[in-house]
Write a protein that holds these residues in place. Structure first.
Motif, short mmCIF file in Angstrom:
data_model
loop_
_atom_site.label_atom_id
_atom_site.label_comp_id
_atom_site.label_asym_id
_atom_site.label_seq_id
_atom_site.Cartn_x
_atom_site.Cartn_y
_atom_site.Cartn_z
N ILE A 125 -62.61 -70.97 20.03
CA ILE A 125 -62.52 -71.39 18.64
C ILE A 125 -63.89 -71.81 18.14
O ILE A 125 -64.73 -72.32 18.91
N VAL A 126 -64.13 -71.58 16.86
CA VAL A 126 -65.36 -71.99 16.20
C VAL A 126 -64.97 -72.74 14.93
O VAL A 126 -64.26 -72.20 14.08
N ILE A 127 -65.40 -73.99 14.82
CA ILE A 127 -65.08 -74.81 13.65
C ILE A 127 -66.13 -74.56 12.58
O ILE A 127 -67.31 -74.89 12.76
N ASN A 128 -65.72 -73.96 11.49
CA ASN A 128 -66.61 -73.67 10.37
C ASN A 128 -66.32 -74.68 9.27
O ASN A 128 -65.39 -74.54 8.47
N ARG A 129 -67.14 -75.73 9.22
CA ARG A 129 -66.89 -76.80 8.26
C ARG A 129 -67.28 -76.39 6.85
O ARG A 129 -66.77 -76.96 5.88
N GLU A 130 -68.19 -75.45 6.71
CA GLU A 130 -68.54 -74.99 5.37
C GLU A 130 -67.38 -74.27 4.71
O GLU A 130 -67.13 -74.42 3.52
#
Length: 639
Positions: A203-208
């Motif tokens: 998983i990759v958390i993309n806060r943008e």
């Protein structure tokens, strides 16, 4: 002596070779292992329930188990191993009256056999027959004869299958269960088992973008199948997207991944947010829901019921309180959340319930919840005393009765108004029967003209007409065609009564003049260079011109078609084309009542006569701009 030594050496060599694993030609997936004393071992398929031969032996003991067979660097497969102890008479040494000088030589008995079968669920039994020759002199009480059968990929057997193994001369089958896929895939050899290979998930958390992106490794060209569950034992719901909104992620969110097109693929489970940051915990706390209700005990005492639901199971405490300026705790009633029985509800949430006994419900108690790690209480969630709502329900019921009375009066008022209006216009209109109106737009592409046509259609709906506007029926026209669609509307006019209202603009007049010229050209036979748009199948407006011409030839055009113009359009000195002359012509909104008379009564009313083109000025009346009333029989068809 030399001959005796040579004979003994040959016998020992033969016994040593018989103890080796033999792969029988023609049976690559089966192997048989024979101990010392059993020579020339062979294995072959046997028909189930076949009659036993004379040389068939009983089985003293039979043991079956499963193992993984791995050879070289090839993938490992599931194998069924059966250890057999045949019943060989140790006292029968097979001597046949040899001379004393040959008494030291070993004598070989005729061949014997053992048949073993196995059966998986919902499959026919599969049997294997092992034939061998017994060397009695090599067998002792300590060195008994043994057989082992190794069957690679047994028929109908997979991970977790239940198999029954038995001898053809034994009535007691042995039950053996294959190891489960999870058990096999948790061992060191899982990399060599094809069924254990699953796509990797990261998983990759993309806060943008405020989302969590799912990335897969080791999968095929197409994306693998994914389902999302809350807690490891929660219900897994299919997920078709490669990203998850950040606000819906909770600490207990788990994923299962598998290859959908691979029947052997297993599911891998991962819960990457268990040790997550505060953001995901706040998502959990914001989705906690608490409700309270009333219950009654066996001794008729009241009790307070509470229900808590959340995406994940929680740890904390629940207690009742009385609300004044703040919610004051009722001592001695605290209950821990962790000890409650959590279950999944119909919405996929985790749910737990509890009871506070001997609580005075007249004081409308509340419930507070303290969730571990949250730092503040949730609530209060209060019980609403039904006695306090009784008078409120009476008031609400009275208001509803008054509104219903006013609505009935309004409906009757409209009915009487229409009846009086019909009387003043010289004849009765059938009250309750909705006449049909087909409203046709001009061939303009101007949005203002389209908006005026739609407003006129909406206003006619509010007046009680059944209205069909060509702009609202584009989908029907595409499937039927303009001319067939207009014919279908005329059939409805014939059964319900009504008119076709044709909206005129400068563009409409030009189109009608082109149509008239076309007819003149066709009568003279010179049809070269005619524009394609004049075909009645090109648009509804042109199709209406075709029908108007046919009605005029029959002398009945004025009975079905009616022309209208809007006061907002600029003046024009252009006269009506010959095709449209003789049709009733009205200006809107200045002649609104005349239009209603035409549509309600039908035919050409007195005083209207034949109208010519005149310049108009826009009237400020917005009478017909309102939207259709709810329940009106207007046809709104998707564009």
């Amino acid at each position: 002596m030399f001959l005796l030594g040579w004979s003994i050496w040959c016998i020992l060599l033969t016994l040593h070779m018989s103890a080796c694993v033999l792969e029988i030609s023609g049976y690559d997936s089966h192997e048989v292992i024979c101990s010392q004393g059993l020579l020339d071992c062979t294995i072959k398929d046997e028909v189930p329930l076949a009659e036993a031969e004379n040389n068939s032996l009983d089985v003293q003991n039979l043991t079956a188990y499963f193992k993984l067979c791995c050879k070289d660097s090839r993938p490992c497969t599931l194998c069924l191993v059966t250890d057999i102890l045949p019943d060989i008479d140790m006292e029968d040494e097979g001597h046949s009256g040899l001379d004393e000088e040959d008494s030291s030589a070993e004598t070989i008995n005729p061949k014997a056999s053992v048949t073993v079968c196995y059966k998986a669920t919902s499959t026919m039994p599969t049997c294997k027959k092992i034939e061998f020759t017994v060397a009695h002199t090599a067998l002792t009480q300590q060195n008994r004869a043994k057989l082992s059968i190794v069957i690679t990929k047994p028929v109908g057997v997979s991970f977790g299958s239940k198999v029954f193994v038995y001898s053809s001369k034994s009535s007691l089958p042995r039950e053996v269960v294959a190891p489960s896929q999870d058990e096999v895939c948790s061992r060191e050899l899982q990399e060599r088992v094809e069924e254990c290979r699953v796509p990797g998930l990261s998983i990759v958390i993309n806060r943008e973008m405020n989302q969590v992106e799912l990335q897969f490794a080791g999968s095929n060209e197409s994306l693998p199948s994914v389902c999302v569950q809350y807690e490891r034992n929660g219900r897994c719901q299919n997920w078709k997207m490669a990203a998850i909104p950040l606000y819906s992620v909770t600490p207990c969110m788990c994923f299962q991944v598998w290859e959908e097109n691979d029947q052997r693929s297993r599911r891998s489970q991962s819960c990457p947010f268990y040790n997550s940051d505060l953001l995901f915990k706040e998502n959990l706390w914001q989705n906690v829901s608490v409700s309270v209700g009333q219950g009654e005990m066996n001794n008729l005492h009241t009790m307070l019921l509470w229900n808590l639901s959340a995406p994940c199971r929680l740890e904390g405490e629940v207690w009742p309180c009385h609300k004044d300026t703040s919610c004051r705790e009722i001592k001695g009633f605290r209950q821990p959340l962790a000890n409650g029985k959590w279950r999944k509800n119909s919405k996929g949430q985790w749910e737990t319930t509890g009871v506070f006994e001997d609580i005075n419900l007249q004081r409308s108690p509340c419930v507070l919840v303290n969730v571990k790690g949250m730092g503040h209480e949730l609530g209060p969630f209060c019980f609403n005393n039904t006695d306090r709502w009784r008078w409120s329900l009476v008031v609400v019921g009275a208001m509803l009765l008054i509104c219903l009375t006013m609505l009935i009066f309004h409906i009757l008022h409209d009915f009487v108004k229409k009846w009086v209006w019909s009387w003043h216009h010289g004849r009765f209109v059938e009250i309750g029967r909705k006449r049909h109106v087909v409203l046709l737009s001009p061939p303009d592409v101007d949005d203002s003209v389209s908006e005026l046509v739609c407003r006129l259609g909406s206003w006619l709906c509010n007046q009680g007409f059944s209205v069909s506007v060509d702009q609202w029926s584009r989908k029907e026209q595409c499937s039927l065609g303009p001319l067939p669609w207009l014919h279908s509307q005329l059939l409805e006019l014939k059964s319900h009564g009504g008119r076709v209202v044709l909206v005129l603009t400068r563009k409409a007049l030009e189109r009608a003049e082109e149509w008239t010229r076309k007819e003149v050209i066709m009568m003279t036979g010179d049809d070269e260079g005619l524009p394609q748009i004049l075909s009645p199948y090109s648009d509804v407006f042109t199709a209406s011109l075709c029908l108007i011409q046919a009605d005029k030839q029959l002398g009945s055009a004025g009975e079905r078609f009616l022309l209208v113009k809007f006061d907002s359009h600029p003046r024009s000195d252009r006269s009506l084309p010959e095709l449209l002359q003789g049709l009733p012509l009205l200006q809107l909104p200045s002649q609104t009542q005349a239009l209603l008379t035409e549509l309600s009564v039908g035919g050409t009313s007195r005083g209207l006569g034949r109208r010519t083109w005149t310049g108009w000025k826009w009237s400020a009346s917005d009478e017909w701009r309102s939207k259709p009333k709810e329940g009106s029989d207007c046809k709104y068809v998707g564009v």
